[in-house]
Structures are given as C-alpha cells and as structure tokens.
Design an enzyme around this catalytic site. Sequence first.
Site, PDB file in Angstrom:
ATOM      1  N   GLY A  46       0.826  -1.194   0.000  1.00 29.26           N
ATOM      2  CA  GLY A  46       0.000   0.000   0.000  1.00 29.26           C
ATOM      3  C   GLY A  46       0.859   1.241   0.000  1.00 29.26           C
ATOM      4  N   LEU A  90       6.424   1.521   4.001  1.00 21.90           N
ATOM      5  CA  LEU A  90       7.528   1.889   3.111  1.00 21.90           C
ATOM      6  C   LEU A  90       8.235   3.157   3.586  1.00 21.90           C
ATOM      7  CD1 LEU A  90       5.929   1.129  -0.374  1.00 21.90           C
ATOM      8  CD2 LEU A  90       7.637  -0.222   0.856  1.00 21.90           C
TER       9      LEU A  90
HETATM   10 NI    NI Z   1       2.609   3.217   5.459  1.00 20.31          NI
END
Ligand code: NI
Length: 159
Positions: A46, A90
């Site tokens: 995501g 991330l």
């Molecule tokens: Ni995130």
Amino acid sequence: MAIRNIREIGDPVLYKTCKTVKEMTDRTRELIDDMFDTMYDAGGVGLAASQVGILKRIIVIDVTGEDPVMLINPVILETSGEQSGNEACLSVPGKTGMVTRPNYVKIKAYDMDLKPFEMEGTELLARAICHELEHLEGHLYVEKVEGELMNVSDLEEEE
Ligand code: NI
C-alpha cells in the site's frame, strides 16, 4: 511510468493532513500511475500520496500482487472484529511492529472518474486500508505499535 521518491519517517510531509480530491486531472492520473509503480517497485502492499510528497487523499493498495485497488477520498463506514499482527510501512524502512486493527472494514471511496463506490475488506486488506487511511490524516503506524518497534532483520534471525 515513473518511480517516485518515498518520503521517510521524520519528513514533515508525512505528518500533514491530505486534501480532498475535487477534480481529476492528467497530473492526478499520472500521480496514481506513479504511485502503483512506486509501490510495486518497493515491494509494498500500500502507498498513500503523502508518502511521495503529494498531499492528496489518494491511496493505492495491492495485498496479493494481482489485485490493485485505488481509493480517492476514502472514508470508513463500518468496522468490526479485531486482528493483531506485525505491520510495516515503506516510509519506515527495515522496521516492523505489532498493531491491532479491525478485521473487517467497509469503506466509501471515489474511483478514477470520481464516481463513488463502496468496498469491503477483511484481514490483510482491512489492515492495509486502515494503515493507508491514517497516512491521509498525517499519522504513521509507529504511533500505535504495541511493545517495541523491531528491526525486520532481527525477526528474520529468530526464525
Ligand atoms: Ni505506510
């Protein structure tokens, strides 16, 4: 197609509230394409627009690698159940931590043509939706980690 630079924890843009998308433009379409490219390139499930430095309420998710989901102006309508599991982001490379989330979510969002739709998700998809929606509010999962934030490499050594 282009891979954009992923902003990391500490970058002020990650703590800002994203703005509602009111019109679809070529630039926004390009942003969405780039968000998918960037997410897949980084091996994530995501990505929120703020993670590439754009304060728009847009997220992309793909929890299986073959099920791309793009949500504009998403809102949660309903949640139920509970799941606890290790989460990662991330924007927080190399780290993971335990977070409890609903096991089911129902949301409303807008598609590429800014048409509204509803969607349900369970398990990892529900987790990813909740995680990404918090990015739009300027929050990172590390704020709600139970116990300690761990290094992914330490976890791998234990196994
Ligand atoms: Ni995130």
